[in-house]
Design a protein around this motif. Structure first.
Motif, short mmCIF file in Angstrom:
data_model
loop_
_atom_site.label_atom_id
_atom_site.label_comp_id
_atom_site.label_asym_id
_atom_site.label_seq_id
_atom_site.Cartn_x
_atom_site.Cartn_y
_atom_site.Cartn_z
N MET A 48 41.03 14.38 40.26
CA MET A 48 40.06 15.40 40.68
C MET A 48 38.76 14.72 41.08
O MET A 48 38.30 13.79 40.41
CB MET A 48 39.83 16.36 39.50
N LEU A 49 38.20 15.14 42.19
CA LEU A 49 36.91 14.63 42.67
C LEU A 49 36.07 15.79 43.20
O LEU A 49 36.61 16.82 43.60
CB LEU A 49 37.11 13.62 43.82
N THR A 50 34.76 15.58 43.23
CA THR A 50 33.90 16.58 43.84
C THR A 50 33.85 16.38 45.35
O THR A 50 34.09 15.28 45.86
CB THR A 50 32.46 16.49 43.30
N ALA A 51 33.52 17.44 46.06
CA ALA A 51 33.18 17.38 47.49
C ALA A 51 32.33 18.60 47.79
O ALA A 51 32.45 19.63 47.12
CB ALA A 51 34.43 17.36 48.36
N TYR A 52 31.47 18.47 48.79
CA TYR A 52 30.50 19.53 49.06
C TYR A 52 30.41 19.88 50.54
O TYR A 52 29.70 20.81 50.91
CB TYR A 52 29.10 19.12 48.58
N ASP A 53 31.11 19.12 51.39
CA ASP A 53 31.01 19.37 52.83
C ASP A 53 32.36 19.13 53.50
O ASP A 53 33.27 18.53 52.93
CB ASP A 53 29.93 18.48 53.46
N LYS A 82 37.65 16.67 53.92
CA LYS A 82 38.82 16.37 54.75
C LYS A 82 39.39 15.00 54.40
O LYS A 82 40.61 14.82 54.29
CB LYS A 82 38.42 16.42 56.23
N ILE A 83 38.50 14.03 54.18
CA ILE A 83 38.94 12.67 53.84
C ILE A 83 39.60 12.65 52.46
O ILE A 83 40.70 12.10 52.29
CB ILE A 83 37.76 11.68 53.89
N VAL A 143 36.57 24.34 51.84
CA VAL A 143 37.85 25.05 52.02
C VAL A 143 38.35 24.90 53.45
O VAL A 143 39.56 24.75 53.68
CB VAL A 143 37.72 26.53 51.61
N ARG A 144 37.45 24.93 54.43
CA ARG A 144 37.85 24.78 55.84
C ARG A 144 38.54 23.44 56.09
O ARG A 144 39.35 23.32 57.01
CB ARG A 144 36.62 24.86 56.76
N ALA A 145 38.25 22.44 55.28
CA ALA A 145 38.76 21.08 55.51
C ALA A 145 40.07 20.81 54.79
O ALA A 145 40.78 19.86 55.12
CB ALA A 145 37.72 20.06 55.04
#
Length: 273
Positions: free
Chosen positions: A29-34, A39-40, A81-83
């Motif tokens: 599990m990792l965070t992402a904000y954009d 996507k990566i 979510v879009r990514a």
């Protein structure tokens, strides 16, 4: 990995996370904000992406997670979510959007799910937020719990040091984990607690337990992306393993760009129309 491993799953779900715990496969599990970063990390095969209220720190520059708003969390969650095509996306309900009463908690959770398209929400606390957790779950929204160091309560604790070292606090944490499981939470994050206690919790509850600074005997691990990539260099707790030094890579790239612009080397003939 076996044919049943998460590597071959097209979309991670709460059911798959439960199966991973059952067969002893660790959950990443990792965070992402954009959009771009999500996507990566999704393409890399991460199991869960947390749209954390840590965006307050790494994206907005606040000292704590407290200032970020529900609208801002929904904005970040929508971008992520879009990514994403495979990972399970969990969104933090920010401070002040669920603690007051269960009706407000439900409204906040529904807004996140409807407006962002995320798959679950995460809340901090145990027995004291039980009513909110039950209310959110009754609406069909999956809930991930968070115990141990709960950054939204930083002013109550007064420190980011390790939690639950005292026996009474450790016992309460185990009880809170049981309460969250009984309520119907699909997983629990344990932050900055003794590894032996985290192991006990993971063995006590049947749902997945994800650790951050909670040792290796839990069902999975989570880190803040900016910390593990070395984009933020100021934050280096004991539990953090830095997998890259992107700050240095980026600084070099920026310095070379500035030099090439100043020297009129960029753009050259091939890079012009």
């Amino acid at each position: 990995m076996s044919v049943h491993s998460s590597a071959n799953i097209k979309r991670i779900t709460t059911h798959i996370l439960q199966e991973m715990k059952s067969r002893g496969e660790k959950i990443s599990m990792l965070t992402a904000y954009d959009f771009s970063m999500a996507k990566i990390v999704d393409s890399a095969g991460i199991d869960i992406i947390l749209v954390g209220d840590s965006a307050s720190n790494v994206m907005a520059g606040h000292e704590t997670t407290l200032p970020i708003t529900l609208d801002q969390m929904i904005y970040h969650a929508t971008s992520v979510v879009r990514a994403v095509s495979r990972a399970f996306v969990v969104v933090d309900i920010p401070f002040g959007s669920y603690q007051g009463n269960s009706s407000e908690a439900l409204r906040s959770a529904i807004r996140i799910m409807k407006e962002s398209g995320a798959h679950a929400i995460k809340v901090e606390g145990g027995a004291e937020i039980k009513e909110s957790v039950v209310r959110i779950l009754s609406a069909g929204v999956p809930v991930m719990g968070h115990l141990g160091l709960t950054p939204q309560s930083i002013y109550k604790f007064g420190t980011y040091s390790v939690r639950a070292k005292e026996e009474s606090e450790a016992e309460k944490l185990i009880e809170d984990a049981k309460i969250l499981e009984e309520c119907g939470c699909f997983a629990i994050v344990l932050e900055k607690i003794p590894a032996s206690l985290a192991k006990k919790v993971a063995e006590t509850v049947s749902i997945p337990v994800i650790g951050i600074g909670a040792g290796g005997d839990v069902d999975g691990q989570v880190l803040v992306m900016h910390d593990m990539l070395g984009i933020t260099q100021e934050f280096k707790p004991r539990f953090l393993r830095q997998y890259a030094d992107l700050q240095s890579v980026m600084m070099d790239a920026f310095a070379n760009y500035i030099k090439d612009v100043k020297n009129r080397d960029f753009p050259n003939e091939r890079e012009s129309y």
